[in-house]
Scaffold this active site. Structure first.
Site, short mmCIF file in Angstrom:
data_model
loop_
_atom_site.label_atom_id
_atom_site.label_comp_id
_atom_site.label_asym_id
_atom_site.label_seq_id
_atom_site.Cartn_x
_atom_site.Cartn_y
_atom_site.Cartn_z
N GLN A 71 3.54 -4.55 -9.64
CA GLN A 71 3.56 -5.67 -8.70
C GLN A 71 3.14 -6.98 -9.35
O GLN A 71 3.16 -8.02 -8.71
CB GLN A 71 2.62 -5.36 -7.53
CG GLN A 71 3.05 -4.17 -6.70
CD GLN A 71 2.04 -3.81 -5.62
OE1 GLN A 71 1.07 -4.52 -5.39
NE2 GLN A 71 2.26 -2.69 -4.96
N HIS A 137 -1.57 -4.92 -6.15
CA HIS A 137 -2.40 -5.70 -5.22
C HIS A 137 -3.00 -6.95 -5.87
O HIS A 137 -4.22 -7.10 -5.98
CB HIS A 137 -3.50 -4.81 -4.63
CG HIS A 137 -2.98 -3.76 -3.70
ND1 HIS A 137 -3.77 -3.11 -2.78
CD2 HIS A 137 -1.73 -3.23 -3.55
CE1 HIS A 137 -3.03 -2.23 -2.10
NE2 HIS A 137 -1.79 -2.29 -2.57
N GLU A 230 -1.29 -6.83 8.83
CA GLU A 230 -1.98 -7.75 9.73
C GLU A 230 -1.56 -9.20 9.53
O GLU A 230 -1.28 -9.62 8.40
CB GLU A 230 -3.50 -7.68 9.52
CG GLU A 230 -4.12 -6.36 9.88
CD GLU A 230 -5.62 -6.36 9.70
OE1 GLU A 230 -6.25 -5.31 10.00
OE2 GLU A 230 -6.19 -7.39 9.27
N TYR A 240 -12.79 -9.62 7.59
CA TYR A 240 -11.58 -9.13 8.26
C TYR A 240 -11.42 -7.62 8.15
O TYR A 240 -10.35 -7.10 8.47
CB TYR A 240 -10.38 -9.93 7.77
CG TYR A 240 -10.48 -11.33 8.34
CD1 TYR A 240 -9.90 -11.66 9.56
CD2 TYR A 240 -11.28 -12.29 7.73
CE1 TYR A 240 -10.09 -12.89 10.14
CE2 TYR A 240 -11.47 -13.54 8.29
CZ TYR A 240 -10.87 -13.83 9.50
OH TYR A 240 -11.08 -15.06 10.09
N TYR A 251 -2.47 6.62 3.00
CA TYR A 251 -1.20 7.21 2.59
C TYR A 251 -1.27 8.73 2.70
O TYR A 251 -2.23 9.36 2.24
CB TYR A 251 -0.85 6.80 1.16
CG TYR A 251 -0.60 5.32 1.02
CD1 TYR A 251 0.50 4.72 1.64
CD2 TYR A 251 -1.48 4.51 0.30
CE1 TYR A 251 0.73 3.37 1.53
CE2 TYR A 251 -1.24 3.14 0.19
CZ TYR A 251 -0.14 2.57 0.80
OH TYR A 251 0.07 1.22 0.70
#
Length: 361
Positions: A71, A137, A230, A240, A251
């Site tokens: 990523q 991430h 979200e 949060y 998962y």
């Protein structure tokens, strides 16, 4: 999930997609500069100018070393609000460690040369701490505020998810800095010995969408695990919840954190998706080019289910969702409103496209 007016469906059915440019390898971020031109990043580590006629420029020189893989890579790009005067751009990327292994998200500024072929005066404004060996991430969306600050979203680095609840690191945070890389004096943790001063909010997972709302507040969205994507409105010093509370599951099934959706001292999202749509890219539509019904809507790209979400917002909450462009069958990585008031999309493929949405007749 929601009901919609007939006029809303009529608008959606009349949307026309116009491919502005092809041949982009996993494009990630889009910024409008001048004369109808755009900067586009490609995750493997290239930035290009797209001319108004769709012609792709050669890769721009001068980028720092980028740890591309998984990523990670060259991710978001943002033109300074005074670009016409200062030619400044901001970009974020996965930055390799100078020594040893590991990487993290970094935010840099640079001047785009007059001929738009290279970046000059490159300066790293922020580097996520600590470095960690992972290809997942990174977060990495940039927002400039009306008072000239920069927000940057940061992922939890996947295996370091517990770090999102502690303030001595940048994992799973939103940070806020000045344009020279210094820390604003009114950041919530300035002067706190047990917290990093760049932190604005925490308890986030992997935020790949961020934009300013009509009232100037920051809106973000983040990937959940198996469900629980979200939409949030991050406020200074607020928690949060990730990975203590979530509207999704881990998962393969099983609880995340406490296995609860709410807990005292932790904020609730303005909206969430279960199952996950894998959101990426985010913008409020300010123009009325698509009619008054759509003006003020929040648009979010969906990677997993390959559609564009139009979200109606009232009082800081999402009250309706409409799924657009499902026949396009492409992973939507970014969505932006252009200077012409039209929406532009990037599709996340080896042969990715830059698409302009035109209202139908």
């Amino acid at each position: 999930m929601s009901t919609f007016s007939t006029s809303s469906f009529a608008q959606a059915s009349k949307l026309q997609t116009e491919v502005v440019a092809r041949g982009l390898e996993n494009p990630w971020g889009l910024a409008f500069i001048d004369n109808g031109r755009m900067l586009v990043t490609e995750r493997p580590g290239r930035m290009r100018v797209v001319q108004a006629d769709g012609k792709l420029g050669a890769p721009i020189a001068g980028l720092p070393k980028i740890d591309a893989g998984g990523q990670g890579g060259l991710l978001d790009v943002q033109a300074d609000s005074e670009f016409a005067r200062n030619r400044t751009v901001y970009f974020c990327y996965s930055e390799p460690a100078q020594r040893g292994s590991g990487n993290s998200t970094a935010l840099a500024s640079a001047k785009l040369s007059a001929d738009a072929t290279r970046l000059e005066q490159v300066k790293v404004l922020f580097s996520q701490k600590p470095k960690y060996s992972s290809d997942a991430h990174f977060g990495c969306r940039i927002v400039e505020t009306k008072d000239g600050k920069l927000f940057l979203t940061l992922g939890d680095r996947y295996h370091r998810k517990a770090d999102a609840q502690t303030l001595n690191n940048h994992h799973g945070k939103v940070v806020r800095i000045n344009k020279d890389g210094s820390v604003p004096k009114d950041n919530p943790y300035v002067g706190k010995s047990d917290a990093l001063p760049e932190i604005w909010s925490y308890g986030h997972r992997n935020s790949q969408g961020a934009t300013l709302g009509p009232d100037g507040r920051l809106w973000t969205h983040e990937h959940g695990a198996q469900g629980g994507d979200e939409v949030n409105i991050p406020q200074a010093g607020k928690n949060y919840g990730w990975p203590v509370i979530s509207w999704g599951q881990d998962y393969g099934g099983g609880k995340i954190g406490d296995g609860e959706t709410e807990k005292a001292g932790m904020e609730q999202p303005a909206y969430y998706w279960t199952p996950s749509i894998a959101p990426s890219g985010m913008t409020f539509l300010r123009s009325d080019r698509y009619g008054k019904d759509w003006q003020g809507s929040l648009f979010v790209g969906a990677l997993k289910f390959q559609y564009l979400a139009r979200l109606e917002v009232q009082g800081g909450k999402v009250v309706k969702e409409e799924k657009l462009l499902q026949d396009l069958k492409q992973r939507i990585r970014d969505v932006r409103e252009g200077p012409d008031g039209l929406l532009y999309l990037l599709t996340d493929h080896d042969d990715g496209q830059l698409i302009r949405l035109r209202p139908g007749a």
